[in-house]
Design a protein around this motif. Structure first.
Motif, PDB file in Angstrom:
ATOM      1  N   SER A   1       1.889   0.297   5.285  1.00 15.23           N
ATOM      2  CA  SER A   1       3.208   0.933   5.201  1.00 15.23           C
ATOM      3  C   SER A   1       3.437   1.900   6.362  1.00 15.23           C
ATOM      4  N   LEU A   2       2.396   2.574   6.814  1.00 12.91           N
ATOM      5  CA  LEU A   2       2.539   3.495   7.945  1.00 12.91           C
ATOM      6  C   LEU A   2       2.887   2.744   9.230  1.00 12.91           C
ATOM      7  N   PHE A   3       2.162   1.650   9.492  1.00 10.36           N
ATOM      8  CA  PHE A   3       2.466   0.818  10.657  1.00 10.36           C
ATOM      9  C   PHE A   3       3.891   0.268  10.563  1.00 10.36           C
ATOM     10  N   SER A   4       4.273  -0.131   9.367  1.00  9.42           N
ATOM     11  CA  SER A   4       5.583  -0.757   9.169  1.00  9.42           C
ATOM     12  C   SER A   4       6.706   0.213   9.498  1.00  9.42           C
ATOM     13  N   GLN A   5       6.607   1.430   8.995  1.00 11.62           N
ATOM     14  CA  GLN A   5       7.659   2.409   9.238  1.00 11.62           C
ATOM     15  C   GLN A   5       7.742   2.784  10.714  1.00 11.62           C
ATOM     16  N   LEU A   6       6.579   2.867  11.373  1.00 12.33           N
ATOM     17  CA  LEU A   6       6.572   3.181  12.803  1.00 12.33           C
ATOM     18  C   LEU A   6       7.259   2.071  13.592  1.00 12.33           C
TER      19      LEU A   6
ATOM     20  N   LYS B   1     -17.887  -0.988 -23.666  1.00 13.32           N
ATOM     21  CA  LYS B   1     -18.012  -1.934 -22.557  1.00 13.32           C
ATOM     22  C   LYS B   1     -17.288  -1.382 -21.336  1.00 13.32           C
ATOM     23  N   LEU B   2     -17.760  -1.768 -20.175  1.00 12.26           N
ATOM     24  CA  LEU B   2     -17.194  -1.275 -18.921  1.00 12.26           C
ATOM     25  C   LEU B   2     -16.994  -2.433 -17.953  1.00 12.26           C
ATOM     26  N   THR B   3     -15.789  -2.515 -17.397  1.00 11.91           N
ATOM     27  CA  THR B   3     -15.515  -3.454 -16.308  1.00 11.91           C
ATOM     28  C   THR B   3     -15.089  -2.649 -15.088  1.00 11.91           C
ATOM     29  N   VAL B   4     -15.759  -2.896 -13.979  1.00  7.49           N
ATOM     30  CA  VAL B   4     -15.487  -2.203 -12.723  1.00  7.49           C
ATOM     31  C   VAL B   4     -14.824  -3.192 -11.763  1.00  7.49           C
ATOM     32  N   LEU B   5     -13.663  -2.810 -11.252  1.00  8.26           N
ATOM     33  CA  LEU B   5     -12.992  -3.610 -10.237  1.00  8.26           C
ATOM     34  C   LEU B   5     -13.070  -2.863  -8.914  1.00  8.26           C
ATOM     35  N   ARG B   6     -13.809  -3.432  -7.974  1.00  8.42           N
ATOM     36  CA  ARG B   6     -13.947  -2.822  -6.654  1.00  8.42           C
ATOM     37  C   ARG B   6     -12.862  -3.390  -5.752  1.00  8.42           C
ATOM     38  N   LEU B   7     -11.822  -2.584  -5.542  1.00 12.24           N
ATOM     39  CA  LEU B   7     -10.626  -3.036  -4.851  1.00 12.24           C
ATOM     40  C   LEU B   7     -10.765  -2.899  -3.340  1.00 12.24           C
ATOM     41  N   GLN B   8     -10.237  -3.887  -2.636  1.00 19.61           N
ATOM     42  CA  GLN B   8     -10.123  -3.804  -1.187  1.00 19.61           C
ATOM     43  C   GLN B   8      -8.852  -3.024  -0.832  1.00 19.61           C
ATOM     44  N   ASN B   9      -8.327  -3.170   0.351  1.00 19.29           N
ATOM     45  CA  ASN B   9      -7.177  -2.365   0.797  1.00 19.29           C
ATOM     46  C   ASN B   9      -5.879  -2.879   0.177  1.00 19.29           C
ATOM     47  N   VAL B  10      -5.349  -2.103  -0.760  1.00 21.11           N
ATOM     48  CA  VAL B  10      -4.171  -2.512  -1.516  1.00 21.11           C
ATOM     49  C   VAL B  10      -2.906  -2.094  -0.777  1.00 21.11           C
ATOM     50  N   TYR B  11      -1.917  -2.979  -0.747  1.00 23.30           N
ATOM     51  CA  TYR B  11      -0.644  -2.662  -0.102  1.00 23.30           C
ATOM     52  C   TYR B  11       0.471  -3.415  -0.823  1.00 23.30           C
ATOM     53  N   GLY B  12       1.709  -3.026  -0.545  1.00 21.42           N
ATOM     54  CA  GLY B  12       2.832  -3.766  -1.083  1.00 21.42           C
ATOM     55  C   GLY B  12       3.947  -2.871  -1.570  1.00 21.42           C
ATOM     56  N   PRO B  13       5.040  -3.455  -2.053  1.00 17.53           N
ATOM     57  CA  PRO B  13       6.167  -2.686  -2.581  1.00 17.53           C
ATOM     58  C   PRO B  13       5.724  -1.731  -3.678  1.00 17.53           C
ATOM     59  N   GLY B  14       6.267  -0.521  -3.636  1.00 15.40           N
ATOM     60  CA  GLY B  14       5.902   0.509  -4.597  1.00 15.40           C
ATOM     61  C   GLY B  14       4.913   1.511  -4.055  1.00 15.40           C
ATOM     62  N   GLN B  15       4.323   1.209  -2.903  1.00 18.01           N
ATOM     63  CA  GLN B  15       3.347   2.121  -2.309  1.00 18.01           C
ATOM     64  C   GLN B  15       4.047   3.363  -1.770  1.00 18.01           C
ATOM     65  N   SER B  16       3.350   4.491  -1.858  1.00 16.85           N
ATOM     66  CA  SER B  16       3.931   5.728  -1.343  1.00 16.85           C
ATOM     67  C   SER B  16       4.211   5.607   0.151  1.00 16.85           C
ATOM     68  N   LEU B  17       5.397   6.020   0.538  1.00 11.35           N
ATOM     69  CA  LEU B  17       5.778   5.986   1.952  1.00 11.35           C
ATOM     70  C   LEU B  17       5.618   7.341   2.618  1.00 11.35           C
ATOM     71  N   ILE B  18       5.087   8.319   1.875  1.00 10.51           N
ATOM     72  CA  ILE B  18       4.916   9.668   2.432  1.00 10.51           C
ATOM     73  C   ILE B  18       3.461  10.100   2.486  1.00 10.51           C
ATOM     74  N   ASN B  19       2.562   9.335   1.866  1.00 10.99           N
ATOM     75  CA  ASN B  19       1.149   9.711   1.833  1.00 10.99           C
ATOM     76  C   ASN B  19       0.453   9.142   3.065  1.00 10.99           C
ATOM     77  N   SER B  20       0.118   9.997   4.005  1.00  9.50           N
ATOM     78  CA  SER B  20      -0.457   9.545   5.276  1.00  9.50           C
ATOM     79  C   SER B  20      -1.913   9.127   5.154  1.00  9.50           C
ATOM     80  N   TYR B  21      -2.525   9.317   3.984  1.00 13.39           N
ATOM     81  CA  TYR B  21      -3.942   8.999   3.843  1.00 13.39           C
ATOM     82  C   TYR B  21      -4.189   7.675   3.135  1.00 13.39           C
ATOM     83  N   THR B  22      -3.144   7.081   2.601  1.00 15.35           N
ATOM     84  CA  THR B  22      -3.312   5.771   1.975  1.00 15.35           C
ATOM     85  C   THR B  22      -2.177   4.883   2.439  1.00 15.35           C
ATOM     86  N   GLY B  23      -2.500   3.655   2.818  1.00 11.71           N
ATOM     87  CA  GLY B  23      -1.450   2.711   3.156  1.00 11.71           C
ATOM     88  C   GLY B  23      -1.201   2.531   4.631  1.00 11.71           C
ATOM     89  N   ILE B  24      -2.193   2.025   5.351  1.00 17.76           N
ATOM     90  CA  ILE B  24      -2.011   1.803   6.781  1.00 17.76           C
ATOM     91  C   ILE B  24      -0.931   0.764   7.026  1.00 17.76           C
TER      92      ILE B  24
END
Length: 361
Positions: A232-237, A207-230
């Motif tokens: 966190s990027l806006f927040s640090q700026l 069986k297969l369940t597919v979860l199509r996720l929207q833009n995920v954010y929150g504590p634990g997100q990488s703070l150094i990856n410039s390609y994911t997490g707008i």
């Protein structure tokens, strides 16, 4: 299957943002919670076991594209459920790193399935972390009520500053209705994952369940990856007193969904078990937010300068990405609990704490 009767769960990419959050929901209740992760430097700069990964999780450092790593893992682990999170992410990055996205997302998936075949194993349930990127621009509706798929905005449109499709409004994506039509290499590879797993599962009675996720954010997100997490990027700026730059006219729309709501959706699917041979659910907040609204809220939180709309653009970018969660609310024991105001505030507090810890160290 309930949390108290979880068998062996294998999580690919399970030391990442979502995997760590999910481990705190279920790892302690599973017979075994096994994680395979290559500790990618874009996410794990120290290449060490992340502190956020639950202590009950067994971490195997290995790459999903490595057949030998799979053979060694499956000689010791016989998963009842595989949660497939491992992927290269980033829509913009994928346009100039297509090979790495195809290798991680497509080849990584096929190597997993081939290894299962060599080991004579068929998990009862696959849970795939897919993406809203599979929809591309999705559906739009003209003033006369007709619905159409506009496809990808062209470079020429961007140069003319034509951000929207004329005389039309966007419709929220919905798995049961919206035809996937990715406008990025990343989205195309995520859709390929869906097709590959669907074909393999059907042939092996899994069986297969597919979860199509929207833009995920929150504590634990990488703070150094410039390609994911707008977020966190806006927040640090803004924390540093900088001015947030907003592309196009500021009215790009995204559905920002908090990490705890994402982890809860996976928990609901894993504990309930598959609802059908193949199920697809949209996971988001159900509310669209413009990038300018997001930037203004973050800037105001830190008393930073007002964001600037600069008219720049990214080729291949989607104008409107928002989903209907109606079917997910009906089909899962799940509902989002975090709105964007509360979630963004929680992220600011977490980032500030992380920065404080770095200074003390």
């Amino acid at each position: 299957m309930t949390a108290s009767t979880l068998g062996t769960v294998l999580v690919t990419g399970g030391a990442g943002f979502i995997g760590c959050a999910l481990s705190h929901k279920l790892a302690a209740t599973a017979e075994r919670w096994v994680v395979i992760d290559n500790l990618h430097p874009q996410v794990h700069p120290s290449a060490e076991r992340p502190a956020d990964l639950h202590e009950a999780a067994e971490l195997v450092v290995g790459d999903v594209t490595d057949a030998a790593a799979w053979d060694a893992l499956l000689a010791d682990v016989r998963p009842d459920v595989i949660v497939h999170l491992a992927a290269e992410t980033g829509t913009a990055q994928s346009l100039h790193a297509a090979t790495s996205h195809a290798e991680a997302n497509v080849v990584g998936t096929t190597e997993m399935l081939d290894a299962l075949g060599r080991a004579g194993q068929v998990p009862a349930h696959f849970v795939l972390s897919s993406s809203r990127a599979v929809y591309g621009e999705g559906q739009w509706q003209r003033e006369d009520g007709t619905v159409f798929e506009p496809g990808q905005r062209s470079h020429a449109q961007f140069e003319r500053g034509e951000w929207d499709f004329p005389a039309a409004k966007p419709l929220p994506s919905r798995a049961a209705v919206t035809m996937p039509a990715p406008t990025s290499v990343y989205g195309a590879t995520k859709l390929a994952q869906e097709h590959i797993l669907s074909a393999w599962s059907a042939a092996h009675d899994a069986k297969l369940t597919v979860l199509r996720l929207q833009n995920v954010y929150g504590p634990g997100q990488s703070l150094i990856n410039s390609y994911t997490g707008i977020v966190s990027l806006f927040s640090q700026l803004a924390m540093d007193g900088g001015t947030i730059q907003v592309y196009e006219d500021g009215r790009i729309v995204r559905d920002f969904v908090f990490i705890d709501d994402i982890a809860e959706s996976f928990r609901a699917v894993i504990t309930a078990g598959p609802a059908a041979d193949v199920s697809r659910f949209d996971i988001g907040s159900g509310v669209g937010t413009t990038i300018l609204e997001l930037a203004q809220a973050i800037a105001a939180y830190h008393d930073a300068p007002a964001p600037v709309v600069n008219g720049m653009y990214r080729d291949g970018d989607v104008r409107h990405a928002e989903c209907s969660i109606e079917d997910s609310l009906a089909g899962l024991d799940w509902a989002p609990a975090w709105d964007v105001t509360r979630g963004v505030a929680a992220l600011q507090e977490w980032i500030a704490a992380q920065r404080g810890a770095d200074v003390q160290e």
